[in-house]
Design a protein around this motif. Structure first.
Motif, PDB file in Angstrom:
ATOM      1  N   TYR A  51       0.834  -1.208   0.000  1.00 31.78           N
ATOM      2  CA  TYR A  51       0.000   0.000   0.000  1.00 31.78           C
ATOM      3  C   TYR A  51       0.865   1.253   0.000  1.00 31.78           C
ATOM      4  CZ  TYR A  51      -3.433  -3.351   1.690  1.00 31.78           C
ATOM      5  OH  TYR A  51      -4.232  -4.442   1.842  1.00 31.78           O
ATOM      6  N   GLY A  52       0.432   2.268  -0.737  1.00 29.52           N
ATOM      7  CA  GLY A  52       1.199   3.507  -0.773  1.00 29.52           C
ATOM      8  C   GLY A  52       0.420   4.718  -0.280  1.00 29.52           C
ATOM      9  N   ASP A  53      -0.804   4.498   0.195  1.00 32.15           N
ATOM     10  CA  ASP A  53      -1.685   5.639   0.523  1.00 32.15           C
ATOM     11  C   ASP A  53      -1.050   6.597   1.530  1.00 32.15           C
ATOM     12  OD1 ASP A  53      -3.209   3.947  -0.935  1.00 32.15           O
ATOM     13  OD2 ASP A  53      -4.908   3.864   0.459  1.00 32.15           O
ATOM     14  N   LYS A  54      -0.369   6.054   2.543  1.00 29.46           N
ATOM     15  CA  LYS A  54       0.146   6.915   3.613  1.00 29.46           C
ATOM     16  C   LYS A  54       1.376   7.718   3.206  1.00 29.46           C
ATOM     17  CE  LYS A  54      -1.936   4.117   7.217  1.00 29.46           C
ATOM     18  NZ  LYS A  54      -1.817   3.417   8.500  1.00 29.46           N
ATOM     19  N   ILE A  55       1.946   7.385   2.040  1.00 27.84           N
ATOM     20  CA  ILE A  55       3.073   8.202   1.560  1.00 27.84           C
ATOM     21  C   ILE A  55       2.741   8.892   0.235  1.00 27.84           C
ATOM     22  CG2 ILE A  55       4.986   7.108   2.801  1.00 27.84           C
ATOM     23  CD1 ILE A  55       5.488   5.384   0.300  1.00 27.84           C
ATOM     24  N   GLN A  56       1.458   8.868  -0.135  1.00 29.17           N
ATOM     25  CA  GLN A  56       1.046   9.481  -1.400  1.00 29.17           C
ATOM     26  C   GLN A  56       1.470  10.945  -1.468  1.00 29.17           C
ATOM     27  OE1 GLN A  56       0.010   6.982  -3.343  1.00 29.17           O
ATOM     28  NE2 GLN A  56       0.515   8.535  -4.858  1.00 29.17           N
ATOM     29  N   HIS A  57       1.390  11.650  -0.325  1.00 30.71           N
ATOM     30  CA  HIS A  57       1.735  13.081  -0.298  1.00 30.71           C
ATOM     31  C   HIS A  57       3.217  13.314  -0.605  1.00 30.71           C
ATOM     32  CE1 HIS A  57       2.620  11.518   3.685  1.00 30.71           C
ATOM     33  NE2 HIS A  57       3.254  12.631   4.030  1.00 30.71           N
ATOM     34  N   LEU A  58       4.029  12.260  -0.443  1.00 36.52           N
ATOM     35  CA  LEU A  58       5.452  12.417  -0.754  1.00 36.52           C
ATOM     36  C   LEU A  58       5.750  12.032  -2.200  1.00 36.52           C
ATOM     37  CD1 LEU A  58       6.872  10.756   2.500  1.00 36.52           C
ATOM     38  CD2 LEU A  58       6.740  13.212   2.004  1.00 36.52           C
ATOM     39  N   LEU A  59       4.824  11.270  -2.802  1.00 38.76           N
ATOM     40  CA  LEU A  59       5.086  10.700  -4.125  1.00 38.76           C
ATOM     41  C   LEU A  59       4.556  11.567  -5.259  1.00 38.76           C
ATOM     42  CD1 LEU A  59       4.141   6.984  -3.322  1.00 38.76           C
ATOM     43  CD2 LEU A  59       6.454   7.957  -3.478  1.00 38.76           C
ATOM     44  N   SER A  60       3.646  12.498  -4.950  1.00 37.74           N
ATOM     45  CA  SER A  60       3.081  13.305  -6.032  1.00 37.74           C
ATOM     46  C   SER A  60       4.204  14.105  -6.690  1.00 37.74           C
ATOM     47  CB  SER A  60       1.979  14.219  -5.500  1.00 37.74           C
ATOM     48  OG  SER A  60       2.395  14.845  -4.317  1.00 37.74           O
ATOM     49  N   PRO A  61       4.133  14.231  -8.032  1.00 37.38           N
ATOM     50  CA  PRO A  61       5.245  14.834  -8.770  1.00 37.38           C
ATOM     51  C   PRO A  61       5.445  16.316  -8.435  1.00 37.38           C
ATOM     52  CG  PRO A  61       3.398  14.340 -10.244  1.00 37.38           C
ATOM     53  CD  PRO A  61       3.042  13.786  -8.912  1.00 37.38           C
ATOM     54  N   GLY A  62       6.635  16.817  -8.724  1.00 38.56           N
ATOM     55  CA  GLY A  62       6.883  18.247  -8.577  1.00 38.56           C
ATOM     56  C   GLY A  62       7.385  18.670  -7.213  1.00 38.56           C
ATOM     57  N   LYS A  63       7.600  17.731  -6.307  1.00 39.72           N
ATOM     58  CA  LYS A  63       8.163  18.091  -5.000  1.00 39.72           C
ATOM     59  C   LYS A  63       9.674  18.264  -5.144  1.00 39.72           C
ATOM     60  CE  LYS A  63       4.283  17.093  -2.728  1.00 39.72           C
ATOM     61  NZ  LYS A  63       3.340  18.164  -2.407  1.00 39.72           N
ATOM     62  N   SER A  64      10.254  18.999  -4.218  1.00 42.39           N
ATOM     63  CA  SER A  64      11.701  19.235  -4.323  1.00 42.39           C
ATOM     64  C   SER A  64      12.488  17.939  -4.089  1.00 42.39           C
ATOM     65  CB  SER A  64      12.137  20.309  -3.328  1.00 42.39           C
ATOM     66  OG  SER A  64      11.846  19.875  -2.023  1.00 42.39           O
ATOM     67  N   TRP A  65      11.825  16.939  -3.501  1.00 35.62           N
ATOM     68  CA  TRP A  65      12.516  15.662  -3.237  1.00 35.62           C
ATOM     69  C   TRP A  65      12.116  14.567  -4.234  1.00 35.62           C
ATOM     70  CZ3 TRP A  65       9.073  17.938   0.323  1.00 35.62           C
ATOM     71  CH2 TRP A  65       7.800  17.409   0.298  1.00 35.62           C
ATOM     72  N   SER A  66      11.322  14.928  -5.259  1.00 31.70           N
ATOM     73  CA  SER A  66      10.744  13.893  -6.129  1.00 31.70           C
ATOM     74  C   SER A  66      11.765  12.928  -6.721  1.00 31.70           C
ATOM     75  CB  SER A  66       9.930  14.531  -7.250  1.00 31.70           C
ATOM     76  OG  SER A  66       8.779  15.128  -6.703  1.00 31.70           O
ATOM     77  N   ASP A  67      12.986  13.426  -6.964  1.00 30.59           N
ATOM     78  CA  ASP A  67      13.993  12.522  -7.553  1.00 30.59           C
ATOM     79  C   ASP A  67      14.655  11.639  -6.497  1.00 30.59           C
ATOM     80  OD1 ASP A  67      15.166  14.673  -6.297  1.00 30.59           O
ATOM     81  OD2 ASP A  67      16.873  14.765  -7.675  1.00 30.59           O
ATOM     82  N   ARG A  68      14.210  11.747  -5.233  1.00 33.20           N
ATOM     83  CA  ARG A  68      14.846  10.948  -4.180  1.00 33.20           C
ATOM     84  C   ARG A  68      13.937   9.862  -3.623  1.00 33.20           C
ATOM     85  NH1 ARG A  68      16.045  13.491   0.383  1.00 33.20           N
ATOM     86  NH2 ARG A  68      15.122  15.517  -0.046  1.00 33.20           N
ATOM     87  N   ILE A  69      12.717   9.735  -4.145  1.00 30.68           N
ATOM     88  CA  ILE A  69      11.852   8.667  -3.639  1.00 30.68           C
ATOM     89  C   ILE A  69      11.130   7.972  -4.791  1.00 30.68           C
ATOM     90  CG2 ILE A  69       9.931  10.282  -3.124  1.00 30.68           C
ATOM     91  CD1 ILE A  69       9.366   8.366  -0.637  1.00 30.68           C
ATOM     92  N   GLU A  70      11.145   6.648  -4.753  1.00 32.67           N
ATOM     93  CA  GLU A  70      10.436   5.852  -5.754  1.00 32.67           C
ATOM     94  C   GLU A  70       9.617   4.810  -5.027  1.00 32.67           C
ATOM     95  OE1 GLU A  70      12.951   3.979  -8.885  1.00 32.67           O
ATOM     96  OE2 GLU A  70      14.364   5.550  -8.297  1.00 32.67           O
ATOM     97  N   PHE A  71       8.378   4.642  -5.453  1.00 38.52           N
ATOM     98  CA  PHE A  71       7.512   3.664  -4.796  1.00 38.52           C
ATOM     99  C   PHE A  71       7.429   2.382  -5.619  1.00 38.52           C
ATOM    100  CE2 PHE A  71       3.140   1.947  -3.980  1.00 38.52           C
ATOM    101  CZ  PHE A  71       3.409   1.481  -2.708  1.00 38.52           C
ATOM    102  N   TYR A  72       7.629   1.253  -4.963  1.00 40.99           N
ATOM    103  CA  TYR A  72       7.474  -0.052  -5.606  1.00 40.99           C
ATOM    104  C   TYR A  72       6.364  -0.818  -4.922  1.00 40.99           C
ATOM    105  CZ  TYR A  72      11.882   1.022  -7.805  1.00 40.99           C
ATOM    106  OH  TYR A  72      12.862   1.636  -8.540  1.00 40.99           O
ATOM    107  N   LYS A  73       5.265  -1.002  -5.660  1.00 45.72           N
ATOM    108  CA  LYS A  73       4.129  -1.743  -5.097  1.00 45.72           C
ATOM    109  C   LYS A  73       4.454  -3.227  -5.186  1.00 45.72           C
ATOM    110  CE  LYS A  73      -0.919  -1.995  -5.600  1.00 45.72           C
ATOM    111  NZ  LYS A  73      -1.261  -1.676  -4.225  1.00 45.72           N
ATOM    112  N   ILE A  74       4.994  -3.749  -4.109  1.00 47.14           N
ATOM    113  CA  ILE A  74       5.534  -5.106  -4.120  1.00 47.14           C
ATOM    114  C   ILE A  74       5.073  -5.847  -2.868  1.00 47.14           C
ATOM    115  CG2 ILE A  74       7.707  -6.359  -3.646  1.00 47.14           C
ATOM    116  CD1 ILE A  74       9.114  -4.601  -5.606  1.00 47.14           C
TER     117      ILE A  74
END
Ligand code: NAD
Length: 388
Positions: A51-74
């Protein structure tokens, strides 16, 4: 915006940017850890979860950290990508687990598989690829205190030697096999022993974390709102749900068990110190809790009722609590730890960490979150049920 400068560890050495593989990153602790890493550090995260719901706010594009987090639904039970992700990373943090007491005696097989069998390949890949591992165990590995076996009127019950839980001294005391409640603690204990042995025999670099009731926003779910209505979450979410519904809080077996609560944001600071101070953290098992925040579950219910009334402006309920037996609430095979006070000597010495937030304050910020996030939805759900 992020506040990322050069980071130094406790010994003044510069910390280079690390790539962390966080398994269970979408859970309660994982979401706070990812936030901390994105907001306050230069580290990057391969976030693994079903599940990624609780980190969705970190994964939305355009954040200053976007290139530092990748989500793998595994699902790590059966996904060959896990090995590659571990291979790619500098450090692995394993949080994935079934860790809800209502499951331990009702789904013991899932509990054991999740906490032991599914964690095994993670340990093995870390050994094979020489990756540091921070593994999340639990304070439940201590089980019951020695003091719980003393007669109720024994003066020794007040002697800390009979209840303080020390990483390197206290025994692990579980009930009999029919008390399936201990399936979780036992599986966690065995994976701890396996990791320790990998360290001793194969030089695996590891740190084991034993959380003592970490509490805060995004813990579990509210039944019928963002989780199944028939499921039973941990006590914070159970009591929050009761309070929002205006129902009495259910006290299992008199609510006499004692727990110590630590604010999630304090605890995450300890985890960050483990990440950035390998020389101080490797080979250690750490209690992470707040020994000053002890309450019985009954006192927790009273505190949460007071705080929730303040936060929501609701009047105090006429009947705040009701008693239920553990048989009614959890079913056959339930049992409990009597008291859990962490000894803090090792973490204080190694990581210079101490918890800060008093229990009233952590409850106020947590229940404010629960109220603003869920109260409307709970009201709506209740009026729908009434209408039907
Ligand atoms: P959580 O349930 O919120 O998080 C666990 C996450 O792991 C979930 O998001 C879940 O989807 C994920 N997960 C489980 N099985 C998975 C699988 N097979 N594949 C991929 N993802 C999977 O729980 P939490 O409170 O964040 O706890 C994290 C860890 O800390 C657990 O190991 C738990 O035993 C331990 N712990 C927590 C506390 C506490 O106070 N919160 C206390 C003791 C121990």
């Amino acid at each position: 915006t992020t506040r990322v400068g050069v980071r130094r560890n406790l010994d003044g050495e510069q910390v280079r940017p690390l790539k962390l593989c966080i398994i269970g990153a979408g859970g309660f602790i994982g979401s706070h850890l990812c936030e901390k890493l994105m907001w306050d550090t230069h580290h990057s995260v391969l976030a693994v979860d079903v599940y990624g719901d609780k980190i969705q706010h970190l994964l939305s594009p355009g954040k200053s950290w976007s290139d530092r987090i990748e989500f793998y639904k595994i699902n790590i039970k059966h996904d060959s990508r896990l090995e590659g992700l571990i291979k790619l990373s500098d450090l692995v943090i394993n949080l994935a687990a079934i860790c809800t007491p209502a499951d331990y005696n009702t789904r013991p097989l899932d509990t054991i598989y999740s906490n032991f069998i599914d964690a095994l390949p993670v340990v093995q890949y870390c050994r094979v690829y020489h990756k540091r591992l921070i593994h999340f165990s639990t304070c439940e590995v201590y089980g019951k205190t020695i003091g719980s076996f003393l007669p109720a009127d024994s003066p020794l019950k007040k002697d800390p030697a009979y209840y303080i839980l020390k990483e390197d001294e206290s025994p692990c005391i579980f009930g009999p096999i029919e008390k399936q409640r201990w399936s979780y603690a036992c599986a966690k204990q065995l994976i701890e022993r396996l990791i320790y042995a990998e360290g001793a025999e194969n030089d695996l670099e590891f740190t084991i974390v034993r959380p003592f009731n970490w509490i805060g926003p995004r813990m579990d779910f509210i039944p019928g709102i963002d989780g199944p209505s028939e499921s039973v979450p941990r006590v914070l979410a159970c009591f929050s749900n009761n309070l929002m519904r205006g129902e009495p809080l259910k006290l299992v077996d008199g609510g006499q068990s004692q727990r110590t609560f630590v604010y999630i944001k304090d605890a995450i600071e300890a985890v960050l110190r483990m990440i950035e101070n390998p020389a101080r953290a490797n080979g250690h098992t750490f209690n992470v809790g707040n020994p000053h925040n002890e309450l019985t579950v009954r006192e927790l219910a009273e505190l949460m009722t007071d705080v929730y009334c303040k936060v929501s402006g609701n009047p105090r309920p006429a009947v705040p609590t009701i008693d239920v037996t553990s048989m009614e609430f959890y079913g056959q095979g339930y049992d409990d730890s009597d008291k859990r006070i962490p000894d803090m000597t090792i973490i204080k010495k190694q990581l210079e960490w101490e918890p800060k937030t008093p229990v009233y304050d952590l409850m106020e910020s947590t229940l404010t979150y629960q109220h603003t996030t869920y109260a409307q939805a709970v009201k709506k759900a209740m009026s729908k049920t009434l209408a039907n």
